[in-house]
Scaffold this motif. Structure first.
Motif, PDB file in Angstrom:
ATOM      1  N   THR A  85       0.745  -6.659   2.094  1.00  0.00           N
ATOM      2  CA  THR A  85       1.954  -7.422   1.787  1.00  0.00           C
ATOM      3  C   THR A  85       3.193  -6.558   2.017  1.00  0.00           C
ATOM      4  O   THR A  85       3.307  -5.462   1.476  1.00  0.00           O
ATOM      5  CB  THR A  85       1.945  -7.907   0.325  1.00  0.00           C
ATOM      6  N   VAL A  86       4.108  -7.050   2.854  1.00  0.00           N
ATOM      7  CA  VAL A  86       5.354  -6.317   3.125  1.00  0.00           C
ATOM      8  C   VAL A  86       6.447  -6.851   2.206  1.00  0.00           C
ATOM      9  O   VAL A  86       6.655  -8.059   2.104  1.00  0.00           O
ATOM     10  CB  VAL A  86       5.783  -6.473   4.602  1.00  0.00           C
TER      11      VAL A  86
ATOM     12  N   SER B 198       0.823  -1.207   0.000  1.00  0.00           N
ATOM     13  CA  SER B 198       0.000   0.000   0.000  1.00  0.00           C
ATOM     14  C   SER B 198       0.861   1.263   0.000  1.00  0.00           C
ATOM     15  O   SER B 198       0.451   2.310  -0.506  1.00  0.00           O
ATOM     16  CB  SER B 198      -0.936   0.016   1.211  1.00  0.00           C
ATOM     17  N   GLN B 199       2.060   1.171   0.562  1.00  0.00           N
ATOM     18  CA  GLN B 199       2.958   2.328   0.624  1.00  0.00           C
ATOM     19  C   GLN B 199       3.633   2.624  -0.708  1.00  0.00           C
ATOM     20  O   GLN B 199       4.062   3.746  -0.941  1.00  0.00           O
ATOM     21  CB  GLN B 199       4.028   2.110   1.698  1.00  0.00           C
ATOM     22  N   VAL B 200       3.761   1.616  -1.541  1.00  0.00           N
ATOM     23  CA  VAL B 200       4.471   1.829  -2.809  1.00  0.00           C
ATOM     24  C   VAL B 200       3.513   1.922  -3.989  1.00  0.00           C
ATOM     25  O   VAL B 200       3.933   2.165  -5.109  1.00  0.00           O
ATOM     26  CB  VAL B 200       5.499   0.710  -3.061  1.00  0.00           C
ATOM     27  N   ARG B 201       2.217   1.703  -3.730  1.00  0.00           N
ATOM     28  CA  ARG B 201       1.241   1.865  -4.797  1.00  0.00           C
ATOM     29  C   ARG B 201       0.847   3.328  -4.940  1.00  0.00           C
ATOM     30  O   ARG B 201       0.772   4.050  -3.939  1.00  0.00           O
ATOM     31  CB  ARG B 201      -0.015   1.015  -4.512  1.00  0.00           C
ATOM     32  N   PRO B 202       0.553   3.811  -6.161  1.00  0.00           N
ATOM     33  CA  PRO B 202       0.696   3.030  -7.393  1.00  0.00           C
ATOM     34  C   PRO B 202       2.160   2.913  -7.809  1.00  0.00           C
ATOM     35  O   PRO B 202       2.941   3.809  -7.536  1.00  0.00           O
ATOM     36  CB  PRO B 202      -0.083   3.861  -8.419  1.00  0.00           C
ATOM     37  N   ILE B 203       2.524   1.805  -8.410  1.00  0.00           N
ATOM     38  CA  ILE B 203       3.905   1.633  -8.872  1.00  0.00           C
ATOM     39  C   ILE B 203       3.965   1.790 -10.388  1.00  0.00           C
ATOM     40  O   ILE B 203       4.815   1.211 -11.060  1.00  0.00           O
ATOM     41  CB  ILE B 203       4.479   0.264  -8.454  1.00  0.00           C
ATOM     42  N   ASP B 204       3.061   2.615 -10.914  1.00  0.00           N
ATOM     43  CA  ASP B 204       3.034   2.854 -12.353  1.00  0.00           C
ATOM     44  C   ASP B 204       4.345   3.424 -12.862  1.00  0.00           C
ATOM     45  O   ASP B 204       4.675   3.301 -14.035  1.00  0.00           O
ATOM     46  CB  ASP B 204       1.887   3.796 -12.720  1.00  0.00           C
ATOM     47  N   GLN B 205       5.096   4.094 -11.968  1.00  0.00           N
ATOM     48  CA  GLN B 205       6.371   4.652 -12.396  1.00  0.00           C
ATOM     49  C   GLN B 205       7.315   3.564 -12.888  1.00  0.00           C
ATOM     50  O   GLN B 205       8.215   3.827 -13.678  1.00  0.00           O
ATOM     51  CB  GLN B 205       7.028   5.401 -11.237  1.00  0.00           C
ATOM     52  N   TYR B 206       7.116   2.335 -12.417  1.00  0.00           N
ATOM     53  CA  TYR B 206       7.949   1.227 -12.866  1.00  0.00           C
ATOM     54  C   TYR B 206       7.323   0.482 -14.051  1.00  0.00           C
ATOM     55  O   TYR B 206       7.987  -0.307 -14.710  1.00  0.00           O
ATOM     56  CB  TYR B 206       8.196   0.235 -11.728  1.00  0.00           C
ATOM     57  N   GLY B 207       6.043   0.692 -14.264  1.00  0.00           N
ATOM     58  CA  GLY B 207       5.374   0.041 -15.384  1.00  0.00           C
ATOM     59  C   GLY B 207       5.093  -1.424 -15.178  1.00  0.00           C
ATOM     60  O   GLY B 207       4.843  -2.154 -16.134  1.00  0.00           O
ATOM     61  N   VAL B 208       5.140  -1.906 -13.925  1.00  0.00           N
ATOM     62  CA  VAL B 208       4.899  -3.325 -13.653  1.00  0.00           C
ATOM     63  C   VAL B 208       3.828  -3.455 -12.577  1.00  0.00           C
ATOM     64  O   VAL B 208       3.509  -2.498 -11.866  1.00  0.00           O
ATOM     65  CB  VAL B 208       6.185  -4.046 -13.188  1.00  0.00           C
ATOM     66  N   ARG B 209       3.317  -4.661 -12.429  1.00  0.00           N
ATOM     67  CA  ARG B 209       2.326  -4.960 -11.387  1.00  0.00           C
ATOM     68  C   ARG B 209       2.836  -6.130 -10.561  1.00  0.00           C
ATOM     69  O   ARG B 209       3.234  -7.167 -11.115  1.00  0.00           O
ATOM     70  CB  ARG B 209       0.988  -5.319 -12.024  1.00  0.00           C
ATOM     71  N   ILE B 210       2.852  -5.962  -9.228  1.00  0.00           N
ATOM     72  CA  ILE B 210       3.296  -7.033  -8.340  1.00  0.00           C
ATOM     73  C   ILE B 210       2.132  -7.989  -8.099  1.00  0.00           C
ATOM     74  O   ILE B 210       1.067  -7.584  -7.628  1.00  0.00           O
ATOM     75  CB  ILE B 210       3.805  -6.461  -7.007  1.00  0.00           C
ATOM     76  N   LEU B 211       2.347  -9.261  -8.436  1.00  0.00           N
ATOM     77  CA  LEU B 211       1.299 -10.270  -8.288  1.00  0.00           C
ATOM     78  C   LEU B 211       1.382 -11.005  -6.958  1.00  0.00           C
ATOM     79  O   LEU B 211       0.372 -11.458  -6.417  1.00  0.00           O
ATOM     80  CB  LEU B 211       1.390 -11.293  -9.424  1.00  0.00           C
TER      81      LEU B 211
END
Length: 222
Positions: A198-199, A169-182
């Motif tokens: 998720t930590v 939740s602290q690193v979302r959105p991570i659009d700056q990286y262009g990936v999605r953590i599954l």
């Protein structure tokens, strides 16, 4: 030299059979310098017009390897398939010369065990791995990936240092990286699908999806 700097630079490919030639070509397309070596003069001649640096040498001989400048390369792929003896002796010579990453082609499980025993850091089976795929694994920091076409893939990567210790939740959105953590996986623990709680722990492995080049950049953050 930093870890990031250690990932840069060229790759030496020993053995210019079908797999070795395909691998060398893929590495060049990815923008990396390649030194290609084979003891067969006909293969050296055949590839000299397609690759920048192709030399003929007996790679089981440490002195010959020094003469061709193998010490300038941190990553070497031993793609020899025709001779198990030459393959093993070449890997042994690379290890003796202090090559940091030795990738070696195996033609059987027994061959793979011998290569690992003499010091190969990574053992690959060309029957299951294409040269293009192995090239990506060699020159990026992805641990594994599956490409689905249309420039989309799912990869395993280590947790980037900048994100370690934070919840998703602290690193979302991570659009700056262009990936999605599954999801995430810690040693000795079951796989956990990603949620806001998720930590991202430093020792963890992440499963991420996105375009292949974006996954490579994300993996390089580690």
């Amino acid at each position: 030299m930093s870890d990031r700097e250690s990932e840069a630079g060229g790759v030496a490919v020993v053995g210019l059979g079908r797999f070795g030639g395909q691998l060398a070509g893929a590495l060049i397309r990815l923008g990396h310098e390649v030194l290609a070596i084979d003891r067969n003069a006909d293969l050296v001649q055949r590839w000299s017009d397609q690759l920048d640096r192709v030399v003929q040498a007996d790679t089981t001989d440490e002195d010959a390897l020094r003469q061709v400048g193998i010490g300038d390369f941190r990553r070497v792929v031993v793609a020899i398939g025709a001779s198990v003896e030459a393959s093993v002796l070449t890997v042994l010579a690379m290890v003796e010369l202090g090559v940091a990453q030795v990738w070696a082609r195996a033609t059987s499980e027994k061959h793979a065990k011998i290569l690992a025993a003499v010091g190969a850091h990574h053992v690959i089976f060309p029957e299951a791995e294409t040269g293009e795929r192995v090239a990506h694994l060699i020159v990026t920091r992805m641990l594994d990936f599956i490409e689905f076409g249309d420039d989309f893939a799912i990869a395993k990567v280590r947790v980037p240092e900048a994100l370690a210790g934070k919840s998703l939740s602290q690193v979302r959105p991570i659009d700056q990286y262009g990936v999605r953590i599954l999801g995430a996986k810690l040693p000795g623990e079951p796989f956990e699908y990603a949620s806001d709680s998720t930590v991202l722990r430093p020792e963890g492995i992440l499963v991420v999806e996105g375009a292949l080049n974006q996954l490579q950049h994300f993996a390089d953050l580690t």
